[in-house]
Design an enzyme around this catalytic site. Structure first.
Site, mmCIF file in Angstrom:
data_model
loop_
_atom_site.group_PDB
_atom_site.id
_atom_site.type_symbol
_atom_site.label_atom_id
_atom_site.label_comp_id
_atom_site.label_asym_id
_atom_site.label_seq_id
_atom_site.Cartn_x
_atom_site.Cartn_y
_atom_site.Cartn_z
ATOM 1 N N GLU A 27 1.337 3.627 0.920
ATOM 2 C CA GLU A 27 1.703 3.940 2.319
ATOM 3 C C GLU A 27 3.167 4.355 2.416
ATOM 4 O O GLU A 27 3.519 5.270 3.159
ATOM 5 C CB GLU A 27 1.459 2.726 3.231
ATOM 6 C CG GLU A 27 0.010 2.275 3.343
ATOM 7 C CD GLU A 27 -0.871 3.196 4.168
ATOM 8 O OE1 GLU A 27 -0.373 4.232 4.674
ATOM 9 O OE2 GLU A 27 -2.072 2.902 4.281
ATOM 10 N N ARG A 30 3.916 8.148 3.769
ATOM 11 C CA ARG A 30 4.516 8.246 5.106
ATOM 12 C C ARG A 30 6.021 8.439 5.028
ATOM 13 O O ARG A 30 6.577 9.336 5.658
ATOM 14 C CB ARG A 30 4.220 6.980 5.930
ATOM 15 C CG ARG A 30 2.743 6.798 6.197
ATOM 16 C CD ARG A 30 2.453 5.570 7.047
ATOM 17 N NE ARG A 30 1.048 5.196 6.888
ATOM 18 C CZ ARG A 30 0.200 4.964 7.885
ATOM 19 N NH1 ARG A 30 0.602 5.014 9.130
ATOM 20 N NH2 ARG A 30 -1.057 4.648 7.647
ATOM 21 N N ASP A 68 -10.539 8.195 -1.399
ATOM 22 C CA ASP A 68 -10.384 9.526 -0.794
ATOM 23 C C ASP A 68 -9.267 10.420 -1.340
ATOM 24 O O ASP A 68 -9.499 11.454 -1.970
ATOM 25 C CB ASP A 68 -10.252 9.398 0.738
ATOM 26 C CG ASP A 68 -9.234 8.342 1.186
ATOM 27 O OD1 ASP A 68 -8.524 7.785 0.328
ATOM 28 O OD2 ASP A 68 -9.147 8.085 2.394
ATOM 29 N N GLU A 102 -8.879 12.941 10.473
ATOM 30 C CA GLU A 102 -9.662 13.686 9.473
ATOM 31 C C GLU A 102 -10.593 14.736 10.076
ATOM 32 O O GLU A 102 -10.766 15.826 9.500
ATOM 33 C CB GLU A 102 -10.458 12.728 8.580
ATOM 34 C CG GLU A 102 -9.585 11.874 7.655
ATOM 35 C CD GLU A 102 -8.924 10.702 8.344
ATOM 36 O OE1 GLU A 102 -9.353 10.358 9.470
ATOM 37 O OE2 GLU A 102 -7.960 10.123 7.788
HETATM 38 C C1 DMJ Z 1 -3.352 8.440 6.858
HETATM 39 O O1 DMJ Z 1 -2.420 7.507 6.518
HETATM 40 C C2 DMJ Z 1 -3.641 9.364 5.711
HETATM 41 O O2 DMJ Z 1 -4.346 10.473 6.142
HETATM 42 C C3 DMJ Z 1 -4.434 8.687 4.647
HETATM 43 O O3 DMJ Z 1 -4.781 9.566 3.616
HETATM 44 C C4 DMJ Z 1 -5.704 8.128 5.244
HETATM 45 N N1 DMJ Z 1 -5.433 7.288 6.362
HETATM 46 C C5 DMJ Z 1 -4.561 7.765 7.394
HETATM 47 C C6 DMJ Z 1 -5.230 8.581 8.464
HETATM 48 O O4 DMJ Z 1 -6.485 8.230 8.784
#
Ligand code: DMJ
Length: 684
Positions: free
Chosen positions: A312, A316, A444, A577
């Site tokens: 994270e 971010r 993912d 998404e």
């Molecule tokens: C975000 O932090 C990023 O897109 C991550 O890959 C998946 N989760 C969140 C958004 O849903």
């Protein structure tokens, strides 16, 4: 998603409460039996009766009294000595487990300490388990039998006239206690199963039936003025979210728009500020951008005592700084990204070079959670590469790229030719600890970064493209399914068992497939097949919204036998998404329907998510007027509004040839000149 196998991880995580309870019970039982036996009954029975029911307690009392009468005082002492020895052995055997359980409890039994993705994973486990309906394990023995066995063992051990008892007494006691434990375990499992059934039944009762499946809007061609008006509405939403944050949560990670305060789920690194920098800049909010930059200069504290998620923090914070740096050239942004990444480096100090998932920003102690059996998750160690490679390219310090790329090279070398990878890998042994495969939570963005690393490196490193193509081929072959209602979805695999559930997170897949085809990662007939899947899954993502009473998608959907789409996790966080997919599909196919879909979803977000002080997720999308969850996720500003803004912008707003979005939608420029050894101290 927890330890051991995929099921193991989930099972152990869910079992935390049971184990803690059971452990307390077991330790209590050991102590109580010891006390009982040593004191010969009396008040110690009171203690024990807290742990077993009245009937069992009184039964035990009778046994003890009987034992006392039949053996006499000398024999009793002998028996007690042996019993004590057995009990001590039993207690010490459980000590290690107790420590382990306590550590596991630290991670929180109700999801505390878990990142959002981890929570989705855990919730998904429950959804999947709920549908599995497995029979409870058999009850092994009743407590009465166990107690009788223990007392009988002690009686035999005492022998007659104070003779030494049987040497295997400890084993007998151990066996009896184990049987007690199994019984308790079986009971707890049965209770959990019943609770799950009740929850599912309650859900079914409470659920507003899905709206009938209807054809999505077919595409309205908009005039430039209409497009501009839509874009302005998105900008207005962004500004509203930002102003709420500035007013009520400045400096905190995220805004709580209902309670009008802030919270710090990322260690107080100002996640919303950093996540918003590039969106503010792209939308032309210069004054707001400057204010955010001021905080980056003087407000950021990187040495907080907080176990930060390396993933994270990378996507971010490091990604947010780097993207804003490339957009503006403000040097402090590059400096900060280096400072943050530097603090994450010790996470890579493992026998395999696969990093741990978290690191304490103050002590720099890395670790993996107990609930994951100390394994690292695929998406977490497989989603640093864009940011760390870019950081090396910009700073000339190769350490970041080398460390991050090593994880992918490691997978390529250890598991050659394998596309889909399980969700958990031990950084100590380098072995997968799970057989679960998912394009959703914890899997993912590993797949996303395979493709995007190929793009970021100017299409020069074919390892990434090959691994991505292999993974996508396997995904198409094993995971892409159609429900009988006509919804195409991407299932999960646990060994050979298909789990018919899909997280909203999986809606990133169509955008990734479209980008892969558009950029030439695959072509020809295969490219067409990829695009067909991209179109099919994008439409399912549309239906995930359209079929709910609120018009918002649940976090998880399941496709049960019979085929209907059902909701799983009923909440919605205003995730990006689906609109991400709509934007990529619009750009690649030029089909206007994707702009319609994006607009419809945006309006629903405005209707239910927009509050006086900002935007909020909702707790239950099955309600026509859902209750807010009081959190404005930082990705709403980084991603959701950015993708919507791009959807209603001209193509010039984003150039696929020169720019790649990281998984948090932070734009990074393609690195044209690959890093080389000579780059070590070259400013690129
Ligand atoms: C975000 O932090 C990023 O897109 C991550 O890959 C998946 N989760 C969140 C958004 O849903």
């Amino acid at each position: 998603m927890l330890p051991g196998t995929g099921g193991g991880v989930g099972t152990r995580r869910r079992d935390a409460g049971f184990w803690q309870g059971s452990m307390r019970g077991r330790r209590g039982t050991v102590l109580a039996i010891a006390t009982l036996v040593l004191l010969g009954g009396g008040w110690s029975l009171f203690l024990y009766s807290n742990l077993v029911d009245a009937e069992e307690s009184s039964d035990l009392h009778l046994h003890v009294e009987e034992g006392r009468r039949s053996t006499g005082e000398g024999g009793l002492r002998q028996r007690l000595a042996l019993l004590e020895e057995g009990i001590r052995g039993l207690a010490s055997a459980h000590l290690e487990e107790a420590a382990d359980l306590e550590a596991r409890a630290e991670t929180g039994s109700a999801g505390e300490g878990l990142t959002l993705r981890q929570k989705v994973f855990v919730e998904g486990e429950e959804v999947a388990e709920g549908s599995a309906q497995s029979p409870p394990p058999p009850v092994v023995q009743t407590a009465q039998e166990v107690v009788a066995q223990a007392v009988e063992a002690s009686r035999q051990a005492q022998g007659t006239g104070g003779e030494p008892g049987r040497p295997d007494l400890a084993l007998e006691v151990q066996k009896a206690a184990d049987a007690m434990r199994r019984r308790r375990g079986a009971e707890a499992a049965e209770k959990r199963r019943q609770r799950m059934e009740e929850r599912l039944a309650e859900r079914a009762r409470a659920a507003v039936p899905l709206r009938p499946r209807r054809d999505p809007p077919n595409g309205t061609v908009l005039t430039p003025a209409e497009l501009t008006a839509r874009r302005k509405e998105v900008e207005d939403a962004m500004l509203h979210a930002w102003q709420g944050y500035v007013t009520f949560a400045w400096g905190h990670d995220e805004l709580c728009p209902i309670s009008q305060t802030g919270k710090d789920d990322f260690g107080g690194l100002g996640a919303t500020i950093v996540d918003s920098l590039d969106t503010l800049r792209m939308m032309g909010f210069t004054e707001e951008y400057e204010r955010a930059l001021g905080w980056v200069r003087s407000g950021l504290n990187l040495t907080v005592d907080f176990n930060a998620s390396v993933f994270e923090t990378t996507i971010r914070v490091v990604g947010g700084f780097l993207a804003a740096y490339e957009l503006t050239g403000d040097e402090v942004l590059l400096k900060r990204s280096l400072q943050v990444a530097e603090r994450l480096l010790p996470a890579y100090d493992t026998p395999t070079g696969i990093p741990y998932g978290t690191i304490n920003l103050k002590t720099l102690a890395p670790r993996n959670p107990k609930w994951a059996s100390k394994a690292s998750s695929l998406a977490e160690f497989g989603t640093h590469q864009l940011e760390w490679y870019k950081l090396s390219a910009l700073s000339g310090d190769r350490r970041f790229a080398d460390l991050a790329e090593h994880s992918i090279r490691y997978l390529n070398e250890q598991f050659p030719g394998q596309g889909l990878m399980p969700l958990f890998l031990s950084p100590s042994t380098g072995k997968f600890t799970s057989r679960r495969i998912s394009l959703g939570a914890l899997g993912d963005s590993y797949y996303e970064y395979l493709l995007k690393m190929w793009l970021l490196k100017g299409k020069t490193d074919d390892m990434y493209r090959t691994m991505w193509e292999q993974a996508m081929d396997e995904m198409l072959e094993k995971l892409v399914l159609n429900s009988t209602e006509g919804h195409m979805y991407i299932a999960e695999l646990d060994r050979k068992t298909v789990r018919h559930k899909m997280d909203h997170l999986v809606c990133f897949v169509p955008g990734m497939l479209a980008l892969g085809v558009h950029s030439g990662a695959v072509g020809g007939e295969k490219g067409e097949r990829y695009m067909a899947v991209a179109a099919g899954v994008t439409e399912t993502c549309w239906h995930m919204y359209d079929r709910q009473a609120s018009g918002l998608s649940p976090e998880i959907v399941t496709f049960r036998a019979g085929g209907a789409m059902r909701d799983g996790g009923a909440y919605n966080l205003l995730r990006p998404e689906a609109v991400e997919a709509f934007w990529y599909m619009w750009r690649v196919t030029r089909d206007w329907k994707y702009r319609d879909w994006g607009w419809a979803v945006f309006q629903t977000m405005q209707r239910h998510g927009r509050k006086e002080a900002g935007f909020s997720g909702v707790k239950d999308v099955r309600e026509a007027e859902p209750t807010p969850d009081d959190t404005q996720q930082s990705f709403v500003l980084a991603e959701t509004f950015k993708y919507l803004w791009l959807l209603f912008s001209e193509d010039t707003s984003f150039d696929f040839e020169t720019t790649v979005l990281n998984t948090e939608a932070h734009p990074l420029k393609v690195v044209r000149q690959p890093l080389s050894a000579a780059d070590t101290d070259t400013q690129r």
